[in-house]
Design an enzyme around this catalytic site. Structure first.
Site, PDB file in Angstrom:
ATOM      1  N   GLU A 112      20.478  -1.205 -17.638  1.00 25.70           N
ATOM      2  CA  GLU A 112      19.440  -2.235 -17.688  1.00 25.70           C
ATOM      3  C   GLU A 112      18.146  -1.631 -17.158  1.00 25.70           C
ATOM      4  O   GLU A 112      18.186  -0.829 -16.229  1.00 25.70           O
ATOM      5  CB  GLU A 112      19.790  -3.429 -16.784  1.00 25.70           C
ATOM      6  CG  GLU A 112      20.773  -4.400 -17.367  1.00 25.70           C
ATOM      7  CD  GLU A 112      22.132  -4.272 -16.704  1.00 25.70           C
ATOM      8  OE1 GLU A 112      22.214  -3.597 -15.667  1.00 25.70           O
ATOM      9  OE2 GLU A 112      23.098  -4.836 -17.244  1.00 25.70           O
ATOM     10  N   ASN A 152       8.939  -1.464 -17.259  1.00 26.94           N
ATOM     11  CA  ASN A 152       9.117  -0.050 -16.874  1.00 26.94           C
ATOM     12  C   ASN A 152       9.003   0.844 -18.115  1.00 26.94           C
ATOM     13  O   ASN A 152       9.973   1.421 -18.602  1.00 26.94           O
ATOM     14  CB  ASN A 152      10.468   0.142 -16.174  1.00 26.94           C
ATOM     15  CG  ASN A 152      10.563   1.474 -15.440  1.00 26.94           C
ATOM     16  OD1 ASN A 152       9.733   2.368 -15.655  1.00 26.94           O
ATOM     17  ND2 ASN A 152      11.559   1.614 -14.590  1.00 26.94           N
ATOM     18  N   TYR A 164      14.438   6.769 -21.961  1.00 26.14           N
ATOM     19  CA  TYR A 164      15.747   6.393 -22.518  1.00 26.14           C
ATOM     20  C   TYR A 164      15.716   6.388 -24.050  1.00 26.14           C
ATOM     21  O   TYR A 164      16.646   6.840 -24.707  1.00 26.14           O
ATOM     22  CB  TYR A 164      16.163   5.005 -22.014  1.00 26.14           C
ATOM     23  CG  TYR A 164      16.398   4.925 -20.515  1.00 26.14           C
ATOM     24  CD1 TYR A 164      17.083   5.933 -19.838  1.00 26.14           C
ATOM     25  CD2 TYR A 164      15.939   3.833 -19.771  1.00 26.14           C
ATOM     26  CE1 TYR A 164      17.306   5.849 -18.468  1.00 26.14           C
ATOM     27  CE2 TYR A 164      16.158   3.743 -18.410  1.00 26.14           C
ATOM     28  CZ  TYR A 164      16.839   4.756 -17.761  1.00 26.14           C
ATOM     29  OH  TYR A 164      17.050   4.675 -16.404  1.00 26.14           O
TER      30      TYR A 164
HETATM   31  C1  LIG Z   1      12.021   6.827 -15.026  1.00 26.55           C
HETATM   32  C2  LIG Z   1      12.038   8.239 -14.467  1.00 26.55           C
HETATM   33  C3  LIG Z   1      13.459   8.616 -14.081  1.00 26.55           C
HETATM   34  C4  LIG Z   1      11.544   9.186 -15.561  1.00 26.55           C
HETATM   35  O1  LIG Z   1      11.432  10.501 -15.061  1.00 26.55           O
HETATM   36  P1  LIG Z   1      10.065  11.322 -15.270  1.00 26.55           P
HETATM   37  O2  LIG Z   1      10.205  12.655 -14.694  1.00 26.55           O
HETATM   38  O3  LIG Z   1       8.984  10.466 -14.761  1.00 26.55           O
HETATM   39  O4  LIG Z   1      10.081  11.385 -16.836  1.00 26.55           O
HETATM   40  P2  LIG Z   1       9.280  12.408 -17.736  1.00 26.55           P
HETATM   41  O5  LIG Z   1       7.932  12.664 -17.133  1.00 26.55           O
HETATM   42  O6  LIG Z   1      10.184  13.551 -18.031  1.00 26.55           O
HETATM   43  O7  LIG Z   1       9.114  11.565 -19.071  1.00 26.55           O
HETATM   44  C5  LIG Z   1       8.373  10.428 -19.065  1.00 26.55           C
HETATM   45  C6  LIG Z   1       8.046  10.095 -20.499  1.00 26.55           C
HETATM   46  O8  LIG Z   1       7.500   8.801 -20.495  1.00 26.55           O
HETATM   47  C7  LIG Z   1       6.162   8.860 -20.946  1.00 26.55           C
HETATM   48  N1  LIG Z   1       5.413   7.967 -20.115  1.00 26.55           N
HETATM   49  C8  LIG Z   1       4.913   8.197 -18.891  1.00 26.55           C
HETATM   50  N2  LIG Z   1       4.274   7.105 -18.446  1.00 26.55           N
HETATM   51  C9  LIG Z   1       4.378   6.182 -19.424  1.00 26.55           C
HETATM   52  C10 LIG Z   1       3.914   4.844 -19.570  1.00 26.55           C
HETATM   53  N3  LIG Z   1       3.226   4.238 -18.606  1.00 26.55           N
HETATM   54  N4  LIG Z   1       4.208   4.195 -20.707  1.00 26.55           N
HETATM   55  C11 LIG Z   1       4.917   4.784 -21.692  1.00 26.55           C
HETATM   56  N5  LIG Z   1       5.385   6.042 -21.602  1.00 26.55           N
HETATM   57  C12 LIG Z   1       5.105   6.731 -20.485  1.00 26.55           C
HETATM   58  C13 LIG Z   1       5.719  10.289 -20.788  1.00 26.55           C
HETATM   59  O9  LIG Z   1       4.684  10.571 -21.702  1.00 26.55           O
HETATM   60  C14 LIG Z   1       6.994  11.040 -21.063  1.00 26.55           C
HETATM   61  O10 LIG Z   1       7.224  11.185 -22.441  1.00 26.55           O
HETATM   62  P3  LIG Z   1       7.003  12.634 -23.138  1.00 26.55           P
HETATM   63  O11 LIG Z   1       8.130  13.486 -22.627  1.00 26.55           O
HETATM   64  O12 LIG Z   1       7.106  12.348 -24.595  1.00 26.55           O
HETATM   65  O13 LIG Z   1       5.663  13.085 -22.696  1.00 26.55           O
HETATM   66  C15 LIG Z   1      11.117   8.379 -13.229  1.00 26.55           C
HETATM   67  O14 LIG Z   1       9.788   8.088 -13.591  1.00 26.55           O
HETATM   68  C16 LIG Z   1      11.539   7.530 -12.067  1.00 26.55           C
HETATM   69  O15 LIG Z   1      12.376   7.901 -11.263  1.00 26.55           O
HETATM   70  N6  LIG Z   1      10.906   6.329 -11.952  1.00 26.55           N
HETATM   71  C17 LIG Z   1      11.171   5.422 -10.831  1.00 26.55           C
HETATM   72  C18 LIG Z   1      12.580   4.883 -10.834  1.00 26.55           C
HETATM   73  C19 LIG Z   1      12.915   4.227 -12.140  1.00 26.55           C
HETATM   74  O16 LIG Z   1      12.134   3.468 -12.694  1.00 26.55           O
HETATM   75  N7  LIG Z   1      14.146   4.511 -12.625  1.00 26.55           N
HETATM   76  C20 LIG Z   1      14.664   3.930 -13.840  1.00 26.55           C
HETATM   77  C21 LIG Z   1      15.314   2.647 -13.531  1.00 26.55           C
HETATM   78  S1  LIG Z   1      16.043   1.902 -14.978  1.00 26.55           S
END
Ligand SMILES: CC(C)(COP(=O)(O)OP(=O)(O)OC[C@H]1O[C@@H](n2cnc3c(N)ncnc32)[C@H](O)[C@@H]1OP(=O)(O)O)[C@@H](O)C(=O)NCCC(=O)NCCS
Length: 150
Positions: free
Chosen positions: A106, A111, A118
Site C-alpha cells: 500500500e 507519495n 513501484y
Molecule cells: C520511496 C523511496 C524508497 C524511493 O527511493 P529513492 O532513492 O528516492 O528513489 P529513486 O531516486 O531511485 O527514484 C525515484 C524516482 O521517482 C521520481 N520522482 C522523484 N520525485 C518525484 C515526484 N515528486 N513525483 C514523481 N516522481 C518523482 C524520480 O524521477 C525517479 O524516477 P527516475 O528513476 O525515472 O528518475 C524513498 O524516496 C523513500 O524512502 N521515501 C520515504 C519513505 C517512503 O515513502 N517509502 C515508501 C512507502 S510506500
C-alpha cells in the site's frame, strides 16, 4: 553499491532504523511496530555500506502465497542514487526463492515518488483503500494498493 550489503535486522538495530523512520515519515512506525514485526518473524532486512551506515530497510510479511511489503525506506542522504531498485530486487528475489507468487503493498496517494518507483519496477494498481492513512488535522488519505507477480 558494490560494497553495500544486505543483512537481517534484529532488535539491536531498531534504534538506528527508528532514527531514519522518524526523519522520513509524517506518521512513522513506533518502536512497538518494529518489535511486533520482529516477534512475528517478519522479514526485516537492512542495507548498509562498508562503514556500517544504514542505507535502507524493508519489512515483509507473508500472507498465504503473497508477500506484503509493510515498510520500505531509503535514508534521505542515499535517495536518488538508484538504491530503490536494488532493494526491490533483493526483496523480490527473497520472496521468489520462498515460492511466493506476488508482492503486495500500500502506498499513500500523495507519495508520487514511491508510486513512480513501484510503477517503473513493474507494480500495478489493483485497488484503493479509502481513508487508510492518517494525515494532519485528523484527516485521512487513501492508499493505492499495488501488486506485482513474481
Ligand atoms: C520511496 C523511496 C524508497 C524511493 O527511493 P529513492 O532513492 O528516492 O528513489 P529513486 O531516486 O531511485 O527514484 C525515484 C524516482 O521517482 C521520481 N520522482 C522523484 N520525485 C518525484 C515526484 N515528486 N513525483 C514523481 N516522481 C518523482 C524520480 O524521477 C525517479 O524516477 P527516475 O528513476 O525515472 O528518475 C524513498 O524516496 C523513500 O524512502 N521515501 C520515504 C519513505 C517512503 O515513502 N517509502 C515508501 C512507502 S510506500
Amino acid at each position: 553499491m558494490s560494497t553495500a550489503q544486505f543483512y537481517r535486522l534484529s532488535f539491536a538495530d531498531v534504534d538506528r532504523v527508528l532514527e531514519i523512520e522518524q526523519q522520513l515519515y509524517s506518521h512513522p512506525w513506533t518502536r512497538g511496530n518494529f518489535h511486533d514485526s520482529l516477534y512475528n518473524s517478519h522479514e526485516m532486512v537492512g542495507l548498509q555500506d562498508a562503514s556500517n551506515n544504514l542505507i535502507a530497510y524493508y519489512v515483509l510479511m507473508p500472507v498465504v502465497d503473497e508477500m506484503h511489503l509493510l515498510n520500505f525506506a531509503i535514508s534521505t542522504q542515499y535517495q536518488g542514487l538508484g538504491y530503490a531498485r536494488s532493494v526491490l530486487d533483493h526483496l523480490c528475489a527473497s520472496a521468489r526463492e520462498q515460492k511466493f507468487i506476488s508482492v503486495l503493498l500500500e502506498v499513500r496517494l500523495s507519495n508520487l515518488r514511491a508510486i513512480s518507483v513501484y510503477t517503473q519496477y513493474g507494480f500495478s494498481e489493483i485497488g484503493r483503500r479509502k481513508a487508510y492513512y492518517p494525515v494532519a488535522d485528523n484527516m485521512r488519505e487513501d492508499a493505492i494498493v499495488m501488486r506485482m507477480e513474481l
